[in-house]
Design a protein around this motif. Sequence first.
Motif, PDB file in Angstrom:
ATOM      1  N   SER A 147     -10.677  15.359  -0.415  1.00  0.00           N
ATOM      2  CA  SER A 147     -10.376  15.436   1.017  1.00  0.00           C
ATOM      3  C   SER A 147      -9.506  14.284   1.506  1.00  0.00           C
ATOM      4  O   SER A 147      -9.028  14.312   2.646  1.00  0.00           O
ATOM      5  N   TRP A 148      -9.288  13.277   0.656  1.00  0.00           N
ATOM      6  CA  TRP A 148      -8.532  12.102   1.089  1.00  0.00           C
ATOM      7  C   TRP A 148      -7.062  12.442   1.273  1.00  0.00           C
ATOM      8  O   TRP A 148      -6.454  13.158   0.470  1.00  0.00           O
ATOM      9  N   ASN A 149      -6.474  11.908   2.325  1.00  0.00           N
ATOM     10  CA  ASN A 149      -5.052  12.090   2.599  1.00  0.00           C
ATOM     11  C   ASN A 149      -4.259  11.041   1.843  1.00  0.00           C
ATOM     12  O   ASN A 149      -4.370   9.842   2.122  1.00  0.00           O
ATOM     13  N   PRO A 150      -3.445  11.441   0.847  1.00  0.00           N
ATOM     14  CA  PRO A 150      -2.729  10.450   0.031  1.00  0.00           C
ATOM     15  C   PRO A 150      -1.701   9.646   0.815  1.00  0.00           C
ATOM     16  O   PRO A 150      -1.220   8.623   0.314  1.00  0.00           O
ATOM     17  N   HIS A 151      -1.385  10.060   2.039  1.00  0.00           N
ATOM     18  CA  HIS A 151      -0.438   9.296   2.846  1.00  0.00           C
ATOM     19  C   HIS A 151      -1.123   8.181   3.629  1.00  0.00           C
ATOM     20  O   HIS A 151      -0.467   7.384   4.295  1.00  0.00           O
ATOM     21  N   GLU A 152      -2.449   8.130   3.531  1.00  0.00           N
ATOM     22  CA  GLU A 152      -3.193   7.049   4.170  1.00  0.00           C
ATOM     23  C   GLU A 152      -3.138   5.814   3.275  1.00  0.00           C
ATOM     24  O   GLU A 152      -3.525   5.879   2.105  1.00  0.00           O
ATOM     25  N   ARG A 153      -2.673   4.723   3.765  1.00  0.00           N
ATOM     26  CA  ARG A 153      -2.565   3.493   2.965  1.00  0.00           C
ATOM     27  C   ARG A 153      -3.305   2.356   3.660  1.00  0.00           C
ATOM     28  O   ARG A 153      -3.575   2.394   4.831  1.00  0.00           O
ATOM     29  N   ALA A 169       3.878  -0.108  -9.521  1.00  0.00           N
ATOM     30  CA  ALA A 169       5.259   0.091  -9.987  1.00  0.00           C
ATOM     31  C   ALA A 169       5.744   1.504  -9.698  1.00  0.00           C
ATOM     32  O   ALA A 169       6.955   1.733  -9.560  1.00  0.00           O
ATOM     33  N   HIS A 170       4.814   2.451  -9.611  1.00  0.00           N
ATOM     34  CA  HIS A 170       5.165   3.846  -9.319  1.00  0.00           C
ATOM     35  C   HIS A 170       4.941   4.205  -7.849  1.00  0.00           C
ATOM     36  O   HIS A 170       5.113   5.362  -7.469  1.00  0.00           O
ATOM     37  N   GLY A 171       4.535   3.232  -7.052  1.00  0.00           N
ATOM     38  CA  GLY A 171       4.303   3.493  -5.637  1.00  0.00           C
ATOM     39  C   GLY A 171       3.101   4.374  -5.366  1.00  0.00           C
ATOM     40  O   GLY A 171       3.057   5.089  -4.357  1.00  0.00           O
ATOM     41  N   VAL A 172       2.103   4.325  -6.245  1.00  0.00           N
ATOM     42  CA  VAL A 172       0.909   5.165  -6.119  1.00  0.00           C
ATOM     43  C   VAL A 172      -0.282   4.275  -5.755  1.00  0.00           C
ATOM     44  O   VAL A 172      -0.475   3.226  -6.370  1.00  0.00           O
ATOM     45  N   PRO A 173      -1.091   4.660  -4.782  1.00  0.00           N
ATOM     46  CA  PRO A 173      -2.260   3.852  -4.432  1.00  0.00           C
ATOM     47  C   PRO A 173      -3.290   3.851  -5.557  1.00  0.00           C
ATOM     48  O   PRO A 173      -3.323   4.739  -6.407  1.00  0.00           O
ATOM     49  N   VAL A 174      -4.144   2.834  -5.533  1.00  0.00           N
ATOM     50  CA  VAL A 174      -5.114   2.644  -6.606  1.00  0.00           C
ATOM     51  C   VAL A 174      -6.495   2.421  -6.014  1.00  0.00           C
ATOM     52  O   VAL A 174      -6.642   1.926  -4.888  1.00  0.00           O
ATOM     53  N   LEU A 175      -7.504   2.797  -6.781  1.00  0.00           N
ATOM     54  CA  LEU A 175      -8.900   2.566  -6.427  1.00  0.00           C
ATOM     55  C   LEU A 175      -9.601   2.049  -7.669  1.00  0.00           C
ATOM     56  O   LEU A 175      -9.279   2.471  -8.787  1.00  0.00           O
ATOM     57  N   GLU A 176     -10.559   1.127  -7.502  1.00  0.00           N
ATOM     58  CA  GLU A 176     -11.343   0.666  -8.648  1.00  0.00           C
ATOM     59  C   GLU A 176     -12.826   0.766  -8.326  1.00  0.00           C
ATOM     60  O   GLU A 176     -13.276   0.281  -7.284  1.00  0.00           O
ATOM     61  N   LEU A 177     -13.574   1.384  -9.239  1.00  0.00           N
ATOM     62  CA  LEU A 177     -15.015   1.535  -9.093  1.00  0.00           C
ATOM     63  C   LEU A 177     -15.692   1.047 -10.364  1.00  0.00           C
ATOM     64  O   LEU A 177     -15.328   1.462 -11.468  1.00  0.00           O
ATOM     65  N   ARG A 178     -16.668   0.156 -10.208  1.00  0.00           N
ATOM     66  CA  ARG A 178     -17.389  -0.407 -11.356  1.00  0.00           C
ATOM     67  C   ARG A 178     -18.890  -0.203 -11.188  1.00  0.00           C
ATOM     68  O   ARG A 178     -19.451  -0.450 -10.110  1.00  0.00           O
ATOM     69  N   ALA A 179     -19.531   0.241 -12.253  1.00  0.00           N
ATOM     70  CA  ALA A 179     -20.986   0.258 -12.334  1.00  0.00           C
ATOM     71  C   ALA A 179     -21.413  -0.977 -13.115  1.00  0.00           C
ATOM     72  O   ALA A 179     -20.877  -1.252 -14.190  1.00  0.00           O
ATOM     73  N   VAL A 211      -1.112 -11.547  -7.739  1.00  0.00           N
ATOM     74  CA  VAL A 211      -2.410 -11.554  -8.412  1.00  0.00           C
ATOM     75  C   VAL A 211      -3.394 -10.587  -7.757  1.00  0.00           C
ATOM     76  O   VAL A 211      -4.519 -10.465  -8.205  1.00  0.00           O
ATOM     77  N   THR A 212      -2.944  -9.903  -6.695  1.00  0.00           N
ATOM     78  CA  THR A 212      -3.876  -9.103  -5.910  1.00  0.00           C
ATOM     79  C   THR A 212      -3.255  -7.776  -5.497  1.00  0.00           C
ATOM     80  O   THR A 212      -2.101  -7.715  -5.095  1.00  0.00           O
ATOM     81  N   HIS A 213      -4.067  -6.730  -5.592  1.00  0.00           N
ATOM     82  CA  HIS A 213      -3.721  -5.421  -5.038  1.00  0.00           C
ATOM     83  C   HIS A 213      -4.866  -4.966  -4.144  1.00  0.00           C
ATOM     84  O   HIS A 213      -6.042  -5.232  -4.438  1.00  0.00           O
ATOM     85  N   HIS A 214      -4.514  -4.257  -3.067  1.00  0.00           N
ATOM     86  CA  HIS A 214      -5.512  -3.800  -2.103  1.00  0.00           C
ATOM     87  C   HIS A 214      -5.541  -2.270  -2.068  1.00  0.00           C
ATOM     88  O   HIS A 214      -4.565  -1.643  -1.643  1.00  0.00           O
ATOM     89  N   PRO A 215      -6.617  -1.645  -2.490  1.00  0.00           N
ATOM     90  CA  PRO A 215      -6.760  -0.193  -2.345  1.00  0.00           C
ATOM     91  C   PRO A 215      -6.767   0.194  -0.866  1.00  0.00           C
ATOM     92  O   PRO A 215      -7.035  -0.642   0.015  1.00  0.00           O
ATOM     93  N   PRO A 216      -6.485   1.465  -0.558  1.00  0.00           N
ATOM     94  CA  PRO A 216      -6.490   1.904   0.840  1.00  0.00           C
ATOM     95  C   PRO A 216      -7.854   1.660   1.494  1.00  0.00           C
ATOM     96  O   PRO A 216      -8.886   2.094   0.976  1.00  0.00           O
TER      97      PRO A 216
END
Length: 231
Positions: A225-231, A180-190, A118-123
């Motif tokens: 500038s973000w390093n995509p290997h940073e998790r 499912a694709h092994g890609v990090p995620v970020l969520e931003l809401r206004a 039920v939970t995912h954690h962005p980097p």
Amino acid sequence: MATAVPVERDAVARAFPAPGTEVSRPGIVLHRLPDGWDLLAAGVGPALAAASTAAALTAAALDGSPYDLVVSAGIGGGFAPHAPVGSLVVADTITAADLGAETADGFLPVTELGFGTVTHHPPAGLVAAVADATGARPGTVLTGSTVTGTAARATLLRERHPGALAEGMEGFGVAEAAAAHGVPVLELRAVSNPVGPRDRAAWRIGEALAALTDAFGKLAPVLRSWNPHER
């Protein structure tokens, strides 16, 4: 970047200096900006958002240019007093608000039933950088298939999720596709409205869209500038 509807996508696009072009892929249409960002109006709700995001991720992988990051962006409800209308929230936790089962002892998320998540954690480092750049407050962003419209429901959500700052309808679906694709995620809401009794007179959609545009103007250098290997 995945938004729910075109007006949110266009608010993000306005933060970039050059116009984009439409790129068709099976089941979706991407709005591709000249500097490499792809914007997607993924649809309303976690199911359609997941399906559309998965289609974009799969197409990119098959093209030999997989994405390094997926951003779920848009407007949403904010829990008073910590996320007032016009403010920004960046998710340090993306949570499905009601994915589970009601029991005689209360609500059980699917994780406690022995399957799913039920939970995912962005980097964490990226969340901190986004908060510093935009002034967004970090916290839990809930995803549900139904917008909260009563005080009782708002109270129930805060009891179940004490760290919740905002709610939307797409973040968890986008995060599931990214995972499912092994890609990090970020969520931003206004924040466009308070979470609670449905009161259209209290909505500030234009203000929230403007805040979203301003946020992405500040966010773009952080993402570059973000390093995509940073998790």
